[in-house]
Design a protein around this motif. Sequence first.
Motif, PDB file in Angstrom:
ATOM      1  N   HIS A 204      -9.905  14.245 -17.579  1.00  0.00           N
ATOM      2  CA  HIS A 204      -9.622  12.934 -18.161  1.00  0.00           C
ATOM      3  C   HIS A 204      -8.865  12.068 -17.150  1.00  0.00           C
ATOM      4  O   HIS A 204      -7.933  12.525 -16.512  1.00  0.00           O
ATOM      5  CB  HIS A 204      -8.771  13.115 -19.413  1.00  0.00           C
ATOM      6  CG  HIS A 204      -8.658  11.881 -20.239  1.00  0.00           C
ATOM      7  ND1 HIS A 204      -9.606  11.543 -21.166  1.00  0.00           N
ATOM      8  CD2 HIS A 204      -7.743  10.889 -20.257  1.00  0.00           C
ATOM      9  CE1 HIS A 204      -9.263  10.408 -21.732  1.00  0.00           C
ATOM     10  NE2 HIS A 204      -8.135   9.979 -21.194  1.00  0.00           N
ATOM     11  N   SER A 205      -9.276  10.819 -17.023  1.00  0.00           N
ATOM     12  CA  SER A 205      -8.620  10.021 -15.986  1.00  0.00           C
ATOM     13  C   SER A 205      -8.038   8.706 -16.502  1.00  0.00           C
ATOM     14  O   SER A 205      -7.542   7.913 -15.725  1.00  0.00           O
ATOM     15  CB  SER A 205      -9.597   9.744 -14.848  1.00  0.00           C
ATOM     16  OG  SER A 205     -10.662   8.984 -15.317  1.00  0.00           O
ATOM     17  N   GLU A 206      -8.093   8.465 -17.799  1.00  0.00           N
ATOM     18  CA  GLU A 206      -7.499   7.231 -18.318  1.00  0.00           C
ATOM     19  C   GLU A 206      -6.242   7.606 -19.106  1.00  0.00           C
ATOM     20  O   GLU A 206      -6.315   7.973 -20.273  1.00  0.00           O
ATOM     21  CB  GLU A 206      -8.524   6.495 -19.200  1.00  0.00           C
ATOM     22  CG  GLU A 206      -8.000   5.239 -19.853  1.00  0.00           C
ATOM     23  CD  GLU A 206      -7.310   4.289 -18.878  1.00  0.00           C
ATOM     24  OE1 GLU A 206      -7.984   3.763 -18.010  1.00  0.00           O
ATOM     25  OE2 GLU A 206      -6.088   4.097 -19.015  1.00  0.00           O
ATOM     26  N   TRP A 207      -5.076   7.508 -18.450  1.00  0.00           N
ATOM     27  CA  TRP A 207      -3.844   8.036 -19.025  1.00  0.00           C
ATOM     28  C   TRP A 207      -2.965   6.974 -19.665  1.00  0.00           C
ATOM     29  O   TRP A 207      -1.847   7.268 -20.093  1.00  0.00           O
ATOM     30  CB  TRP A 207      -3.067   8.806 -17.954  1.00  0.00           C
ATOM     31  CG  TRP A 207      -3.651  10.156 -17.731  1.00  0.00           C
ATOM     32  CD1 TRP A 207      -4.729  10.463 -16.959  1.00  0.00           C
ATOM     33  CD2 TRP A 207      -3.239  11.383 -18.336  1.00  0.00           C
ATOM     34  NE1 TRP A 207      -5.007  11.808 -17.032  1.00  0.00           N
ATOM     35  CE2 TRP A 207      -4.106  12.392 -17.873  1.00  0.00           C
ATOM     36  CE3 TRP A 207      -2.221  11.738 -19.222  1.00  0.00           C
ATOM     37  CZ2 TRP A 207      -3.978  13.725 -18.267  1.00  0.00           C
ATOM     38  CZ3 TRP A 207      -2.107  13.060 -19.602  1.00  0.00           C
ATOM     39  CH2 TRP A 207      -2.978  14.036 -19.133  1.00  0.00           C
ATOM     40  N   GLY A 208      -3.465   5.732 -19.709  1.00  0.00           N
ATOM     41  CA  GLY A 208      -2.644   4.640 -20.232  1.00  0.00           C
ATOM     42  C   GLY A 208      -2.018   4.943 -21.584  1.00  0.00           C
ATOM     43  O   GLY A 208      -0.798   4.860 -21.764  1.00  0.00           O
TER      44      GLY A 208
ATOM     45  N   ILE B   7      -3.474  -2.100 -22.739  1.00  0.00           N
ATOM     46  CA  ILE B   7      -4.192  -0.903 -22.292  1.00  0.00           C
ATOM     47  C   ILE B   7      -5.674  -1.027 -22.642  1.00  0.00           C
ATOM     48  O   ILE B   7      -6.543  -0.728 -21.824  1.00  0.00           O
ATOM     49  CB  ILE B   7      -3.567   0.370 -22.916  1.00  0.00           C
ATOM     50  CG1 ILE B   7      -2.215   0.639 -22.260  1.00  0.00           C
ATOM     51  CG2 ILE B   7      -4.478   1.572 -22.726  1.00  0.00           C
ATOM     52  CD1 ILE B   7      -1.401   1.716 -22.937  1.00  0.00           C
ATOM     53  N   ARG B 150      -3.037  -2.810 -12.925  1.00  0.00           N
ATOM     54  CA  ARG B 150      -3.965  -2.988 -14.043  1.00  0.00           C
ATOM     55  C   ARG B 150      -4.261  -4.478 -14.270  1.00  0.00           C
ATOM     56  O   ARG B 150      -5.386  -4.862 -14.580  1.00  0.00           O
ATOM     57  CB  ARG B 150      -3.407  -2.348 -15.302  1.00  0.00           C
ATOM     58  CG  ARG B 150      -3.622  -0.838 -15.322  1.00  0.00           C
ATOM     59  CD  ARG B 150      -3.170  -0.241 -16.639  1.00  0.00           C
ATOM     60  NE  ARG B 150      -3.241   1.202 -16.622  1.00  0.00           N
ATOM     61  CZ  ARG B 150      -4.271   1.895 -17.102  1.00  0.00           C
ATOM     62  NH1 ARG B 150      -5.299   1.285 -17.631  1.00  0.00           N
ATOM     63  NH2 ARG B 150      -4.264   3.208 -17.067  1.00  0.00           N
ATOM     64  N   PHE B 219      -6.421   4.113  -8.785  1.00  0.00           N
ATOM     65  CA  PHE B 219      -5.713   4.906  -9.784  1.00  0.00           C
ATOM     66  C   PHE B 219      -6.491   6.091 -10.324  1.00  0.00           C
ATOM     67  O   PHE B 219      -6.014   6.822 -11.170  1.00  0.00           O
ATOM     68  CB  PHE B 219      -5.186   4.022 -10.921  1.00  0.00           C
ATOM     69  CG  PHE B 219      -6.188   3.566 -11.906  1.00  0.00           C
ATOM     70  CD1 PHE B 219      -6.006   3.821 -13.250  1.00  0.00           C
ATOM     71  CD2 PHE B 219      -7.317   2.876 -11.497  1.00  0.00           C
ATOM     72  CE1 PHE B 219      -6.929   3.387 -14.172  1.00  0.00           C
ATOM     73  CE2 PHE B 219      -8.233   2.442 -12.424  1.00  0.00           C
ATOM     74  CZ  PHE B 219      -8.036   2.692 -13.763  1.00  0.00           C
ATOM     75  N   LYS B 220      -7.699   6.320  -9.800  1.00  0.00           N
ATOM     76  CA  LYS B 220      -8.381   7.557 -10.127  1.00  0.00           C
ATOM     77  C   LYS B 220      -8.439   8.408  -8.882  1.00  0.00           C
ATOM     78  O   LYS B 220      -8.161   7.941  -7.785  1.00  0.00           O
ATOM     79  CB  LYS B 220      -9.800   7.259 -10.606  1.00  0.00           C
ATOM     80  CG  LYS B 220      -9.811   6.674 -11.989  1.00  0.00           C
ATOM     81  CD  LYS B 220     -11.172   6.777 -12.622  1.00  0.00           C
ATOM     82  CE  LYS B 220     -11.121   6.128 -13.977  1.00  0.00           C
ATOM     83  NZ  LYS B 220     -12.182   6.476 -14.856  1.00  0.00           N
TER      84      LYS B 220
END
Lengths: 410, 297
Positions: A204-208, B7, B150, B219-220
């Motif tokens: 998983h790479s979306e940690w927001g 988000i 972001r 960020f990845k």
Amino acid sequence: MKLLKNLKATIAVVAFSIPFIGQASAADEIKVGVLFSLTGGLSIVEKSLSDATLMAIDEINANGGVDGKMIKPIVEDGASDPKTFNEKASKLVIRDRVVTVFGGYTSASRKAMLPVIEKRKNLLFYPTFYEGYECSKNVIYTGSVPNQQLNNYIPYLVNKLGKKKFFIVGSNYLFPKEMAKVAKKLIEANGAEWVADEYLELGHSEWGSMVKKIKDSGADVVLSNVVGDSVISFYREYFNQGISQKDIPIASTVTSEIEVAALGGKYAAGSYTSFPYFQAIDTKENHDFIKRYRAYVNDPNAVTHVTMVAAYESVYEWAKAVEKSGKTKPLDIMEAAKGVSIDGPMGVMTVSPENLHNSMTPRIAQWQEDGQGKIVDEYDVPVQPLPYSAYGETANNLFCTASGLDSSKL
Amino acid sequence: MLDTVFIGLSIGSILLLVALGLSIVYGSMGVINMAHGELVMMGAYTTVIAQTYLGFNLFAAIPLAFIVCAGLGLLIERLVIRRLYNRLFDTLLATWGVAILLQQAIRLEFGLSFFGIHIEGLGPGLQSVTLPEIMTESFTVGEFVIQPYRTFIILVSALLAVLTWFLMYRTRIGQQVRAIMRNPDMAAACGIDVKKVNALTFAYGAGLAGVAGVMMSGFKTVMPDMGSSLVVDGFLVVVVGGVGSLVGSIVASGILGQLNGVVAFFSNDIIARAVVFAAVIAIIIWRPRGLFNYKGR
């Protein structure tokens, strides 16, 4: 029907006795299998395990081998796929007739090799820290189990750092869940509490959202069992949302030099990890090891990490067992390995005669800007392995003993 | 609550970034580009390489990645796609093959690793990109934490959407592309050089993927497999938004991003993902051609 069964058994015996005739002719060498993923997603880590294993074999051979016999490694590629691990293990054990397999990184790959190794009465050296809950008599485990990573870790976080509220987060599979089980017991026993126990899928790479949840939870420390490339996006998001590792440190059981290198030291600085080995261990053995490894892989910046060192030490442990027994049958080696003790880059390791796991010295490191861990705490003596500690196993009440697993205690 | 909306917006902008190029290529050429995720990956590696060897920071890597990926797109179009027009399933397979080729090219360092040569920045390992200082220091306005990176991604995807709109609706070539979208044969009959326009469209789509790659690298994790999951997300947006519709892609990525963010806030990301997929299925059943779509083709 019974006749048929007997017939089958006879054929099996005949088929099995033929190999030993062949083996006698090559008496001056011992064949072992080296089975890690050289391709696929896991090759990032497993290639270094394979290299470390081969390097140890080369070193032993350069010093005259084991009892005058050369070790002949047969290298296979598990291709990051458990099914391939199973097939390659069969090939190594049945066709190549190796006496031991060094291999496996993920629990899935170990579980895939296990039926072959056990059925063929062979021997596996498994180097990864893992979740425990296994009591095979055909595996020597050179990685740590949860109690060796957590027993001093949780008390350190609670008593030394004064952390009282844990947020437990992990990747969604077996290892993080078992770690969480052990951790919760220790957290409660130390008079702290845990406020959440959350899981995200592997990779998983979306940690927001998760990091925001951590921020809102009121926790003052995060116990992270997050693995693989998720680690990178997790730590980065943590930094980007402005959470300071000083206020709410991430205490990981997985993040090693490899992840920190990929992540950038800046993002990891101030967080903690518990492992028996760090590249920063300041002993002559370790400095020499790092130098030799970098020369071996021809990369002056190569990092060393816990599983890799365990893979390296596995070979020495094995060699010592072979010398001790004087025989080269897998189960004789296993029998001789009981109680064998070696002193290498990560300090003294001893094979437990009861559960075939290794006792080793837990250490806690705080990551620095330069991507290295600074060791802030370490046990004085090696800690005994308890693969069933999540289920109440203690040093005085072993579940897994030389006679097997006592399942009535589970 | 504002944090959650932010988000969601951020997730949506990332979806849009990936979907934009995909949507244009799919819409105008009827080619399902399975290699789109890998083009994103190439963009990310361009950033890594540019940083290691040329000292480029992330901003400077954006135009470079656009050019590299557009060039690569042009090459792929010339060598593969051009020969497979009007053969939807063949292009699907062929571009998938291209995707695997690209992945392995990076993993094996263009084959040099066979000869024991190691190129810093390539290979099967994880790579990292350093962000400029101003992109990492978050600051707070009242209760609200502003994450510069972001925010930057949201701005970049908005900018690219506007740029794409401008190209499509305010330039001559855009007019030709739209004509081809409606009816390629008729467009050809009117004297439009379909081959040339298609080649340029594909290159532009690939270039957008390259820019997306630069953004992702911040960020990845940058690694050879990073693209394969992105292409799935991209397709969700395209399918929900309606093939070839720019507005559709923007709206769809907004909806899916917010849905993901809000559900993740109230439960967790795993359930959020399931809800997103369920929503996509429901929308396709309700409107098989997506929320916005062209007639024709």
